[in-house]
Motif scaffolding. Structure first.
Motif, PDB file in Angstrom:
ATOM      1  N   LEU A  60      37.126  24.465  37.753  1.00 37.62           N
ATOM      2  CA  LEU A  60      38.269  23.596  37.460  1.00 37.62           C
ATOM      3  C   LEU A  60      37.952  22.139  37.769  1.00 37.62           C
ATOM      4  N   ALA A  61      37.248  21.915  38.875  1.00 36.58           N
ATOM      5  CA  ALA A  61      36.892  20.549  39.266  1.00 36.58           C
ATOM      6  C   ALA A  61      35.969  19.913  38.229  1.00 36.58           C
ATOM      7  N   SER A  62      34.998  20.679  37.749  1.00 34.63           N
ATOM      8  CA  SER A  62      34.047  20.144  36.759  1.00 34.63           C
ATOM      9  C   SER A  62      34.735  19.840  35.439  1.00 34.63           C
ATOM     10  N   LEU A  63      35.838  20.533  35.164  1.00 37.79           N
ATOM     11  CA  LEU A  63      36.574  20.321  33.920  1.00 37.79           C
ATOM     12  C   LEU A  63      37.721  19.324  34.106  1.00 37.79           C
ATOM     13  N   GLY A  64      37.849  18.801  35.312  1.00 39.93           N
ATOM     14  CA  GLY A  64      38.866  17.783  35.573  1.00 39.93           C
ATOM     15  C   GLY A  64      40.280  18.311  35.595  1.00 39.93           C
ATOM     16  N   ILE A  65      40.459  19.546  36.050  1.00 39.30           N
ATOM     17  CA  ILE A  65      41.796  20.149  36.092  1.00 39.30           C
ATOM     18  C   ILE A  65      42.205  20.439  37.534  1.00 39.30           C
ATOM     19  N   GLN A  66      43.379  19.972  37.886  1.00 40.90           N
ATOM     20  CA  GLN A  66      43.962  20.263  39.192  1.00 40.90           C
ATOM     21  C   GLN A  66      45.069  21.290  38.984  1.00 40.90           C
ATOM     22  N   PRO A  67      44.940  22.506  39.515  1.00 40.32           N
ATOM     23  CA  PRO A  67      45.961  23.533  39.292  1.00 40.32           C
ATOM     24  C   PRO A  67      47.340  23.077  39.776  1.00 40.32           C
ATOM     25  N   ASP A  68      48.359  23.474  39.043  1.00 42.29           N
ATOM     26  CA  ASP A  68      49.727  23.178  39.448  1.00 42.29           C
ATOM     27  C   ASP A  68      50.182  24.129  40.558  1.00 42.29           C
ATOM     28  N   ILE A  69      49.655  25.347  40.518  1.00 36.86           N
ATOM     29  CA  ILE A  69      49.955  26.353  41.549  1.00 36.86           C
ATOM     30  C   ILE A  69      48.646  27.027  41.926  1.00 36.86           C
ATOM     31  N   SER A  70      48.424  27.204  43.220  1.00 38.77           N
ATOM     32  CA  SER A  70      47.189  27.851  43.678  1.00 38.77           C
ATOM     33  C   SER A  70      47.496  28.963  44.673  1.00 38.77           C
ATOM     34  N   TYR A  71      46.880  30.111  44.456  1.00 35.17           N
ATOM     35  CA  TYR A  71      46.929  31.222  45.393  1.00 35.17           C
ATOM     36  C   TYR A  71      45.488  31.584  45.761  1.00 35.17           C
ATOM     37  N   CYS A  72      45.338  32.456  46.742  1.00 35.57           N
ATOM     38  CA  CYS A  72      43.998  32.915  47.098  1.00 35.57           C
ATOM     39  C   CYS A  72      44.028  34.429  47.268  1.00 35.57           C
ATOM     40  N   VAL A  73      43.819  35.121  46.177  1.00 34.38           N
ATOM     41  CA  VAL A  73      43.806  36.580  46.185  1.00 34.38           C
ATOM     42  C   VAL A  73      42.570  37.113  46.906  1.00 34.38           C
ATOM     43  N   MET A  74      41.469  36.384  46.771  1.00 39.66           N
ATOM     44  CA  MET A  74      40.179  36.864  47.260  1.00 39.66           C
ATOM     45  C   MET A  74      40.160  37.089  48.762  1.00 39.66           C
ATOM     46  N   LYS A  75      39.492  38.166  49.173  1.00 45.68           N
ATOM     47  CA  LYS A  75      39.247  38.430  50.589  1.00 45.68           C
ATOM     48  C   LYS A  75      37.892  39.119  50.711  1.00 45.68           C
ATOM     49  N   PRO A  76      37.253  39.076  51.860  1.00 45.29           N
ATOM     50  CA  PRO A  76      35.948  39.726  52.032  1.00 45.29           C
ATOM     51  C   PRO A  76      36.026  41.218  51.715  1.00 45.29           C
ATOM     52  N   GLY A  77      35.065  41.703  50.947  1.00 48.13           N
ATOM     53  CA  GLY A  77      35.011  43.119  50.621  1.00 48.13           C
ATOM     54  C   GLY A  77      36.143  43.601  49.736  1.00 48.13           C
ATOM     55  N   GLN A  78      36.729  42.699  48.972  1.00 49.76           N
ATOM     56  CA  GLN A  78      37.875  43.091  48.143  1.00 49.76           C
ATOM     57  C   GLN A  78      37.478  44.138  47.102  1.00 49.76           C
ATOM     58  N   ASP A  79      38.451  45.009  46.780  1.00 51.96           N
ATOM     59  CA  ASP A  79      38.220  46.008  45.742  1.00 51.96           C
ATOM     60  C   ASP A  79      39.300  45.863  44.682  1.00 51.96           C
ATOM     61  N   LEU A  80      39.242  46.700  43.659  1.00 52.03           N
ATOM     62  CA  LEU A  80      40.178  46.597  42.547  1.00 52.03           C
ATOM     63  C   LEU A  80      41.615  46.872  42.966  1.00 52.03           C
ATOM     64  N   PHE A  81      41.806  47.727  43.954  1.00 47.23           N
ATOM     65  CA  PHE A  81      43.159  48.022  44.427  1.00 47.23           C
ATOM     66  C   PHE A  81      43.801  46.777  45.036  1.00 47.23           C
ATOM     67  N   HIS A  82      43.029  46.079  45.858  1.00 45.69           N
ATOM     68  CA  HIS A  82      43.542  44.859  46.485  1.00 45.69           C
ATOM     69  C   HIS A  82      43.856  43.788  45.441  1.00 45.69           C
ATOM     70  N   ILE A  83      42.908  43.547  44.529  1.00 42.32           N
ATOM     71  CA  ILE A  83      43.100  42.495  43.525  1.00 42.32           C
ATOM     72  C   ILE A  83      44.318  42.794  42.654  1.00 42.32           C
ATOM     73  N   THR A  84      44.436  44.039  42.221  1.00 50.30           N
ATOM     74  CA  THR A  84      45.555  44.419  41.351  1.00 50.30           C
ATOM     75  C   THR A  84      46.893  44.265  42.062  1.00 50.30           C
ATOM     76  N   GLN A  85      46.996  44.834  43.258  1.00 52.94           N
ATOM     77  CA  GLN A  85      48.256  44.778  43.999  1.00 52.94           C
ATOM     78  C   GLN A  85      48.652  43.340  44.342  1.00 52.94           C
ATOM     79  N   ARG A  86      47.696  42.578  44.880  1.00 53.99           N
ATOM     80  CA  ARG A  86      47.991  41.214  45.305  1.00 53.99           C
ATOM     81  C   ARG A  86      48.368  40.322  44.123  1.00 53.99           C
ATOM     82  N   THR A  87      47.638  40.454  43.031  1.00 50.34           N
ATOM     83  CA  THR A  87      47.925  39.639  41.846  1.00 50.34           C
ATOM     84  C   THR A  87      49.266  39.999  41.236  1.00 50.34           C
ATOM     85  N   LEU A  88      49.559  41.277  41.174  1.00 49.22           N
ATOM     86  CA  LEU A  88      50.827  41.735  40.605  1.00 49.22           C
ATOM     87  C   LEU A  88      52.014  41.152  41.375  1.00 49.22           C
ATOM     88  N   LEU A  89      51.937  41.167  42.704  1.00 46.02           N
ATOM     89  CA  LEU A  89      53.040  40.663  43.526  1.00 46.02           C
ATOM     90  C   LEU A  89      53.151  39.134  43.446  1.00 46.02           C
TER      91      LEU A  89
END
Length: 232
Positions: A60-89
């Motif tokens: 985003l920085a290289s493309l000159g875009i500043q997000p209007d809203i930012s979250y951080c779904v990522m966590k160490p050792g994340q799996d598909l269950f975590h990403i799906t649940q966290r993103t959905l909520l």
């Protein structure tokens, strides 16, 4: 008798279009659309979900875009269950707060699938950028092939990159009036970045320039390879 106070008519709230990206490829391919909507003065919000936190921010920085809203779904050792649940909520929360007229997702990531599902659950139309790409197995690539098939079932608008992708969607009996052949958005991103380099807004590392120059001097071919699938 006292004078009656005149009621002030309330202005109708304009509902924005929300673009949701969780990974670097999504950011790169949604950047041009975000800028185009901005230029046409269409209310638009760019949401960074952070499935790939640092890589997404870097793109985003290289493309000159500043997000209007930012979250951080990522966590160490994340799996598909975590990403799906966290993103959905988080997508549920975002959609309820911003009340968008349309949610736009790109490609085949878990972020895209979960965000499209969250919009569907709340009766918000979904647009799918880079729709209609398919393999013969829902496990190749995994889980991306299943993600993009699910998004096609949820989406109201399908922006296909190629005529073959259009034919695939038609084969799956997607309403033809909802399919648009738009080309590959990564090409738009490439030309945009090229322009930024030429105008001095983005600089290329000295080490990379020297390496490329050396290989060209030796008359060697240069290949760019990215490998990020689980299968790789």
């Amino acid at each position: 008798m006292g004078k009656r106070s005149k009621a002030i008519p309330s202005q109708k709230t304009v509902r924005p279009v929300i673009l949701i990206a969780g990974t670097r490829p999504e950011a790169i391919k949604l950047a041009s659309l975000y800028r185009e909507l901005k230029e046409k003065e269409i209310p638009v919000l760019f949401c960074s979900m952070g499935q790939h936190a640092s890589l997404l921010d870097e793109a985003l920085a290289s493309l000159g875009i500043q997000p209007d809203i930012s979250y951080c779904v990522m966590k160490p050792g994340q799996d598909l269950f975590h990403i799906t649940q966290r993103t959905l909520l988080l997508a549920k929360k975002l959609i309820r707060e911003k009340k968008p007229s349309l949610v736009v997702v790109q490609g085949d990531t878990t972020t895209a699938m979960a965000s499209a599902l969250a919009a569907f659950y709340q009766n918000i139309p979904v647009a799918h950028v880079e729709a209609g790409l398919r393999t013969k197995s829902i496990r190749r690539p995994f889980p991306e092939e299943m993600n993009r098939r699910l998004i096609s079932l949820l989406a109201n608008y399908h922006f296909a990159p190629t005529k073959q992708a259009v034919r695939q969607l038609e084969k799956e009996r997607v309403d033809k009036t909802t399919i648009f052949c738009t080309g590959n958005p990564v090409v738009d991103a490439l030309f945009s970045l090229k322009q930024k380099i030429e105008e001095g807004e983005v600089s290329i590392s000295k080490q990379l320039l020297e390496e490329v120059h050396e290989q060209k001097t030796l008359n060697k071919k240069i290949f760019l390879l990215t490998a990020h699938r689980r299968e790789s």
